[in-house]
Every structure is written in C-alpha cells, then in structure tokens.
Motif scaffolding. Sequence first.
Motif, short mmCIF file in Angstrom:
data_model
loop_
_atom_site.label_atom_id
_atom_site.label_comp_id
_atom_site.label_asym_id
_atom_site.label_seq_id
_atom_site.Cartn_x
_atom_site.Cartn_y
_atom_site.Cartn_z
N PRO A 109 66.61 -3.58 73.89
CA PRO A 109 65.89 -4.78 73.46
C PRO A 109 65.21 -4.53 72.12
O PRO A 109 64.91 -3.38 71.77
N PRO A 110 64.96 -5.59 71.35
CA PRO A 110 64.23 -5.42 70.09
C PRO A 110 62.81 -4.91 70.34
O PRO A 110 62.09 -5.47 71.16
N VAL A 111 62.45 -3.86 69.65
CA VAL A 111 61.10 -3.28 69.78
C VAL A 111 60.52 -3.15 68.39
O VAL A 111 60.91 -2.26 67.64
N PRO A 112 59.60 -4.04 68.02
CA PRO A 112 58.99 -3.93 66.68
C PRO A 112 58.13 -2.68 66.60
O PRO A 112 57.54 -2.26 67.59
N PRO A 113 58.05 -2.06 65.42
CA PRO A 113 57.22 -0.86 65.28
C PRO A 113 55.75 -1.22 65.42
O PRO A 113 55.33 -2.32 65.07
N PRO A 114 54.94 -0.32 65.96
CA PRO A 114 53.50 -0.58 66.09
C PRO A 114 52.87 -0.71 64.72
O PRO A 114 53.37 -0.16 63.73
N PRO A 115 51.75 -1.46 64.60
CA PRO A 115 51.12 -1.67 63.29
C PRO A 115 50.62 -0.38 62.66
O PRO A 115 50.56 -0.26 61.46
N MET A 116 50.22 0.59 63.46
CA MET A 116 49.75 1.87 62.93
C MET A 116 50.68 2.96 63.48
O MET A 116 50.36 3.67 64.42
N ALA A 117 51.90 3.04 62.95
CA ALA A 117 52.90 3.95 63.47
C ALA A 117 52.49 5.39 63.28
O ALA A 117 51.79 5.75 62.33
N GLN A 118 52.94 6.24 64.19
CA GLN A 118 52.66 7.66 64.12
C GLN A 118 53.30 8.27 62.89
O GLN A 118 54.40 7.88 62.50
N GLU A 119 52.61 9.21 62.28
CA GLU A 119 53.11 9.82 61.04
C GLU A 119 54.43 10.53 61.28
O GLU A 119 54.62 11.25 62.25
N LEU A 120 55.35 10.33 60.34
CA LEU A 120 56.65 10.98 60.37
C LEU A 120 56.57 12.34 59.66
O LEU A 120 55.62 12.61 58.92
N PRO A 121 57.58 13.18 59.84
CA PRO A 121 57.63 14.41 59.04
C PRO A 121 57.68 14.09 57.55
O PRO A 121 58.16 13.02 57.14
N VAL A 122 57.21 15.00 56.74
CA VAL A 122 57.16 14.80 55.29
C VAL A 122 58.56 14.50 54.76
O VAL A 122 59.53 15.19 55.08
N GLY A 123 58.67 13.46 53.93
CA GLY A 123 59.93 13.09 53.30
C GLY A 123 60.69 11.99 54.03
O GLY A 123 61.61 11.41 53.46
N TRP A 124 60.30 11.66 55.27
CA TRP A 124 61.02 10.66 56.06
C TRP A 124 60.36 9.29 55.96
O TRP A 124 59.15 9.18 55.75
N VAL A 125 61.18 8.24 56.10
CA VAL A 125 60.73 6.86 56.00
C VAL A 125 61.24 6.09 57.22
O VAL A 125 62.36 6.32 57.68
N GLN A 126 60.40 5.19 57.73
CA GLN A 126 60.81 4.35 58.86
C GLN A 126 61.21 2.97 58.36
O GLN A 126 60.50 2.35 57.57
N PHE A 127 62.38 2.50 58.81
CA PHE A 127 62.87 1.17 58.49
C PHE A 127 63.06 0.39 59.79
O PHE A 127 62.82 0.91 60.88
N ALA A 128 63.49 -0.85 59.68
CA ALA A 128 63.77 -1.67 60.86
C ALA A 128 65.00 -2.51 60.58
O ALA A 128 65.20 -3.01 59.47
N ASP A 129 65.85 -2.68 61.60
CA ASP A 129 67.03 -3.53 61.43
C ASP A 129 66.64 -4.99 61.64
O ASP A 129 65.47 -5.33 61.80
N GLU A 130 67.62 -5.88 61.61
CA GLU A 130 67.33 -7.31 61.71
C GLU A 130 66.69 -7.69 63.04
O GLU A 130 65.98 -8.69 63.13
N ALA A 131 66.93 -6.89 64.08
CA ALA A 131 66.34 -7.16 65.38
C ALA A 131 64.97 -6.51 65.55
O ALA A 131 64.35 -6.65 66.60
N GLY A 132 64.49 -5.82 64.52
CA GLY A 132 63.19 -5.20 64.58
C GLY A 132 63.19 -3.80 65.15
O GLY A 132 62.13 -3.22 65.37
N ARG A 133 64.38 -3.24 65.42
CA ARG A 133 64.44 -1.90 65.99
C ARG A 133 64.24 -0.85 64.89
O ARG A 133 64.91 -0.91 63.86
N PRO A 134 63.33 0.10 65.10
CA PRO A 134 63.07 1.11 64.06
C PRO A 134 64.17 2.15 63.99
O PRO A 134 64.74 2.56 65.00
N TYR A 135 64.48 2.56 62.76
CA TYR A 135 65.35 3.70 62.55
C TYR A 135 64.80 4.50 61.38
O TYR A 135 63.87 4.04 60.68
N PHE A 136 65.33 5.69 61.16
CA PHE A 136 64.68 6.64 60.27
C PHE A 136 65.70 7.23 59.28
O PHE A 136 66.87 7.38 59.60
#
Length: 253
Positions: A109-136
């Motif tokens: 199911p579509p899961v939008p990222p939380p407003p204050m997402a947990q920090e990723l490892p250095v150099g990584w970025v979080q994106f979201a597809d059209e359904a709101g699912r996060p990918y990295f």
Amino acid sequence: DGPTWEAGQHQAVFEHWLGLRAKLATSAALGALRSTTRLVLQYAAQRTFERKAEGEVADHAADECLSEWRACVRTVAELPPPERVSTWECMPVVRAPPPPWALVAPAIPPVPPPPMAQELPVGWVQFADEAGRPYFACPHFSIPARWERPATYGPDGRAALWRWRSSSPAGADAAPSYAPAPAAAADPGTGMMCFVRLDSQHSQFHHPSVGDGCVLPLGWQSNWDPLRLRHYYWNRQADAFTKWDFPSEPTPG
C-alpha cells in the motif's frame, strides 16, 4: 571596504556583521552605495571643518558632489524593495532516479514518508514514487535506487565517525579518488588514501566497514535536513562554506 559575498548562504556581509540575503547584483549595488555614502559623509565633515576654521559656514546645498549624491540616494529610495532570496534557492536541482520498479510488489500500500524522517547514512537521499512510497538512492556515486533502507552502521561503526585524507608522497601526480566501497581504498604500498576515525587515534588504509554510508573527506561535516531528506555539507576552515553536493576533496592543510 565593500561587502563580502558568502556563496553558501547566498548573502552579502557588510562590515563583517550586517548580512543581506539578496541577489548578487542587488547586494553589490547596495554595497557600492553604502561605501560611497561613507566617503561622502567624510567629505562633508571635512568641508565643514575647513569652512569653520576660516570663519565661514559650509554651504552643502550648493556643493555639486553632495547634490549628485543626494540625487542618487533619492533614486534608490524610490525603487521597489529588492527581491529577497531564500537560502534554499541555492540548492541544486537533484533529479530523482527512477524507482526500482522490478522490486515493486502490487500488494504494497502507499505509505507516505513521515514528516520528520529518520536520518539516512551520509550521502543518501530519500525520494518517493507517484504512490508516495519511499525509495533511496546515492546520486553522487550513481548507486542504483532501491526500496530497502540503506544500512547506517557496520562493524566499524557509522560513516559519520570516519574521514579520509590523502597520504600521497610529495610530488605525486595522481590524486586519490574516493568511492563508497572497499575496492576503492588505496593500496598501502602507494599510500594514496588513509581513513581516520575521529573519536580515536586510529587510522587505516583499507575502507572501513560502515554499512552503506559514504565517508567524507577530512575537514568536512554533514548535517541532516529532515524536510528535504538529505544531508548538506559545511567546512569550518573554508569560511563556513556550505553546499549540497558531496565534497570530493579534503581541506588543504
């Protein structure tokens, strides 16, 4: 004695304390007017002193230099206020890599990222597809996008605790090139790259095992932006210079 331009903050600093966040052309024009005004006021004070010493009264209204300055100030005052520029307008456009569709399960199911997402490892970025699912993804090193969250820790801790520096011999032509993989570490015989742990005196020539994080060059720090879901980088020795692109070289010295 004009203003200095801070590219990272996108602002001009007057007399080392007054910050003006505006476009470069606007800041330069205001800096020129400020410097000119200081010289004009010094000129007027000097003329007044000289006339007083001669027993006369200075006629500033008839002074051609002061008349031109007043006309210039009046013209500037009648202009519309300068357009302010947000710091974030300096952020380069980062094109989101395509989602890894081959790994998509239709039942997710579509899961939008939380407003204050947990920090990723250095150099990584979080994106979201059209359904709101996060990918990295890790755009700077062209690491393929994936749905699994990158690992922050490894046997050697996390990447934020490590830095790399060049240990090239004097006169070496080749510069070290970092990549977030053990295969990119320098050969101990050539001594091209050394990894240093900040919370201890330990250093090594092989790439530390720090999960999926990227090791910064020596002298650089990272800060997590919870709204843009990525890090920005700053260098205290480079006049607190900040940028969004992953640094590629250590601080000289």
